[in-house]
Enzyme design. Structure first.
Site, PDB file in Angstrom:
ATOM      1  N   HIS A 183       0.820  -1.211   0.000  1.00  0.00           N
ATOM      2  CA  HIS A 183       0.000   0.000   0.000  1.00  0.00           C
ATOM      3  C   HIS A 183       0.855   1.263   0.000  1.00  0.00           C
ATOM      4  O   HIS A 183       0.346   2.347  -0.303  1.00  0.00           O
ATOM      5  CB  HIS A 183      -0.974   0.005   1.192  1.00  0.00           C
ATOM      6  N   ASP A 214       0.310  -7.654   1.387  1.00  0.00           N
ATOM      7  CA  ASP A 214       0.696  -6.254   1.581  1.00  0.00           C
ATOM      8  C   ASP A 214       2.219  -6.079   1.591  1.00  0.00           C
ATOM      9  O   ASP A 214       2.765  -5.405   2.460  1.00  0.00           O
ATOM     10  CB  ASP A 214       0.091  -5.704   2.877  1.00  0.00           C
ATOM     11  N   SER A 292       4.875   2.115   8.118  1.00  0.00           N
ATOM     12  CA  SER A 292       4.575   1.007   7.214  1.00  0.00           C
ATOM     13  C   SER A 292       5.742   0.717   6.287  1.00  0.00           C
ATOM     14  O   SER A 292       6.313   1.614   5.678  1.00  0.00           O
ATOM     15  CB  SER A 292       3.339   1.337   6.373  1.00  0.00           C
TER      16      SER A 292
END
Length: 671
Positions: A183, A214, A292
């Site tokens: 993402h 992911d 992230s």
């Protein structure tokens, strides 16, 4: 004015003690991070008799462990002998739920040692304070990611939305490659990375993108980017209460950030980005937007996973998630095997637990084990081996419990789907079943699941077809999100949520909107309606619809929608008017490029089977898997807030473009 409004909005969000209002827990939940200053407190050096012996007294002899510690201190002079930093902050400010500033001290973490084979560590060596790892070699492997995104406009599929930027984290894994979250580089048009302590950004290329897990794999071609780099090594799966250190570039500053916590839980977890369920590590260390893609380390300096999402709710605190190295290794091996990412396979069945004794007795299951097959997906290979009413009692000779769990490590149990996720696309699984009271074994080829309504669009641009101002496009989760669930309608939404694909390539084709013109008078108010037939032929997908329009020789084009609603156009007049309509609305083409290819009919079944539009018969939600509050902790400085039928960026001079989005996970019993 927009800046002032954004600042006012941010201050309002954190007012009243910083608590989140109840309306923020809706399907378009808002989450943003406000920049808070660091609390700097310089630690004073402690007096050590070994370093400065008192005059007149003999110097204290050092033990073996003390000598090792002294060697570490000589190698890392910025670390004081009492474990505190001599010149840097030993804590930082965090913003808790009540809005108060609190000092969080960094605790211990492993100290790496350099070697010619990457990151080599010795778990017996003295540990040091996490706040004092600024000279640690493995921190230099963590880089900052700058991505420019240009997302498709699913409501106007012939164009794209305005570009926006975000920052995240990544880390080196050797062979000129980096790992980050998928993402973080979704809909990327440009990706750049910058190493710690440097001011040069290098262009990176996305080699593979795993939506379900992911994870994304990046490469940097410039050789000078890798000068002196030491890649990280993937460590083992941690145990409960093991210390974990999260490293990355979250909001709050420009330099690298380190946070400390412990492993709280290891189980099959819902992945917000891919709407999948894979093994996940729950930790209580702070994971914020920008973390992230950054690594999580154990006390030995080994990378145990990738930070990727957090759980936000008024009822919980400090719940973050890390992608474990087992999932990362699966992604990398998949890429090495096939030269691309092929995905995680599924069994393709819906299951029911067999906790009730009467249910087991009715199915002739003699022991307290097994799960009931209540539906088999038509597109899965399991449809040729499994039947409704079968009871799965083993998977590759591993016994399956009546709650759908299997043994995991020594004293733990984990969801049955964990075993499936360990397989690769095309692998064969030996499944033990009880059918009609008789035990037997069957073999099933495992492949990724076919989604009737996809969560992500392959290629990045949705398909579309315009016929006399009628805009047709496949239904997808991004389109539902853009249009807002209320405008989609409950019936179509139920099909999107609970229907299964009956064959590979099936799509739900909807009339997204009508571009007003004299050719479509009376139809202008139609939007988000599923088209079922064209001139009596069931529509299989958007490419099939384009083929039917092109090959039609009838006088009229008759589109049939739900509830027998008809749209009739005079064919020659409608097609002739399309060119001028496209010019009036500034649309480059009447169809997307993928629909220019010849249509190939892959359906071999009788077309009469198409006359079965069943829905509402797939997974029933279960509170045990109710991860409806997962929010990925990334898109640092790129979070957007979603409004009904539009997407408006909120700008702040301090944070840049901020995006906040809650990704709802549909809990299910799908395997």
């Amino acid at each position: 004015m927009s800046v002032a409004a954004a600042n006012s909005w941010f201050s309002g969000l954190f007012s009243s003690g910083g608590a989140t209002s109840s309306h923020s827990l809706s399907s378009h939940r808002l989450f943003c991070a406000s920049r808070r200053p660091y609390l700097l407190s310089a630690s004073k050096p402690s007096k050590d008799v070994n370093q400065n012996p008192v005059k007149g007294k003999p110097k204290k002899l050092l033990s073996k462990s003390e000598k090792e510690k002294e060697a570490v201190l000589q190698k890392f002079p910025s670390i004081s002998r009492d474990g505190s930093s001599l010149s840097n902050a030993d804590g930082r400010s965090t913003w808790n739920k009540t809005g108060r500033s609190q000092l969080t001290s960094y605790k211990s973490s492993g100290l790496p040692r350099k070697g010619n084979k990457g990151l080599l560590v010795d778990s017996t060596k003295q540990l040091v304070e996490t706040g004092n790892l600024q000279d640690a070699a493995f921190l230099n492997a963590v880089v900052k990611v700058y991505c420019t995104h240009t997302a498709p406009d699913y409501s106007l599929p012939w164009q794209k939305q305005r570009q926006y930027t975000s920052t995240g984290s990544a880390f080196m894994i050797g062979q000129g490659k980096l790992l980050t979250n998928a993402h973080c580089v979704e809909h990327d048009t440009q990706v750049k990375v910058k190493r710690r302590g440097e001011d040069t950004k290098y262009v990176a290329k996305v080699l593979a993108r795993g939506v379900e897990c992911d994870i994304a794999l990046l490469s940097v071609e410039k050789e000078e980017f890798w000068d002196g780099a030491e890649p990280l090594q993937l460590g083992r799966l941690p145990n409960l209460q093991d210390a974990v250190t999260v490293v990355g570039y979250p909001l709050g500053g420009e330099t690298i950030s380190v946070s400390k916590g412990v492993v709280s839980r290891i189980e099959v977890t819902s992945y917000a980005h891919g709407s999948s369920e894979l093994l996940g590590i729950q930790i209580d260390a702070a994971i914020n937007p920008g973390n992230s893609g950054g690594p999580a380390f154990n006390d030995q300096g080994e990378c145990i996973g990738v930070a990727f999402q957090v759980y936000r709710s008024d009822d919980v605190e400090n719940i973050g998630y890390v992608i474990p190295t087992t999932v990362v290794s699966h992604f990398l091996e998949d890429y090495e095997r096939n030269g691309k990412y092929t995905g995680f396979p599924c069994l393709g069945v819906l299951l029911q637990k067999l906790e009730n004794p009467a249910l087991r007795a009715c199915l002739n299951v003699p022991t307290n084990e097994g799960v009931l097959v209540r539906k088999v997906e038509p597109t899965s290979q399991a449809s040729s081996a499994l039947k409704e009413g079968d009871v799965i009692v083993s998977f590759d000779n591993v016994r399956v419990g009546c709650e759908g769990t299997v043994p995991f490590r020594s004293t733990e149990r984990i969801a049955f789907r964990y075993l499936i996720s360990q397989k690769f696309t095309g692998d064969i699984a030996d499944i033990g079943i009880i059918r009609g009271g008789q035990f037997m074994k069957v073999q099933v080829v495992l492949n990724p699941r076919v989604h009737l309504v996809p969560y992500h669009i392959e290629g990045g641009q949705p398909s579309y077809l315009i016929v006399a101002g009628l805009v047709f496009t496949p239904l997808s989760e991004p389109l539902i999100e853009e249009e807002c669930e209320d405008s989609i309608g409950l019936k179509l939404l139920a099909k999107a949520r609970y229907s299964m694909a009956k064959f590979k390539g099936e799509q739900i084709v909807v009339l997204s909107q009508v571009l007003a013109n004299e050719e479509n008078i009376g139809y202008e108010d139609m939007s988000n309606e599923q088209v079922l037939k064209l001139n009596g032929t069931w529509i299989r997908n958007i490419h099939h619809l384009a083929h039917l329009v092109d090959s039609c020789k009838d006088k009229y084009l008759v589109f049939e929608f739900d509830d027998n609603f008809l749209v009739v156009l005079e064919r020659e007049s409608a097609l002739a008017a399309s060119t001028s309509m496209l010019k009036d609305y500034g649309i480059p083409s009447e169809r997307s490029p993928d629909l220019l290819e010849p249509y190939v009919d892959s359906i071999v079944e009788n077309e009469g089977a198409m006359d079965q539009h069943q829905f509402g018969d797939s997974p029933v939600t279960n509170s045990e898997f109710g991860y409806d509050g997962l929010l990925w902790a990334a898109w640092a400085q790129s979070n957007r807030t979603h409004y009904c039928n539009s997407t408006r960026p909120i700008r702040s001079p301090e944070l840049g473009l901020v995006k906040a989005e809650l990704s709802l996970i549909r809990p299910s019993d799908e395997f």
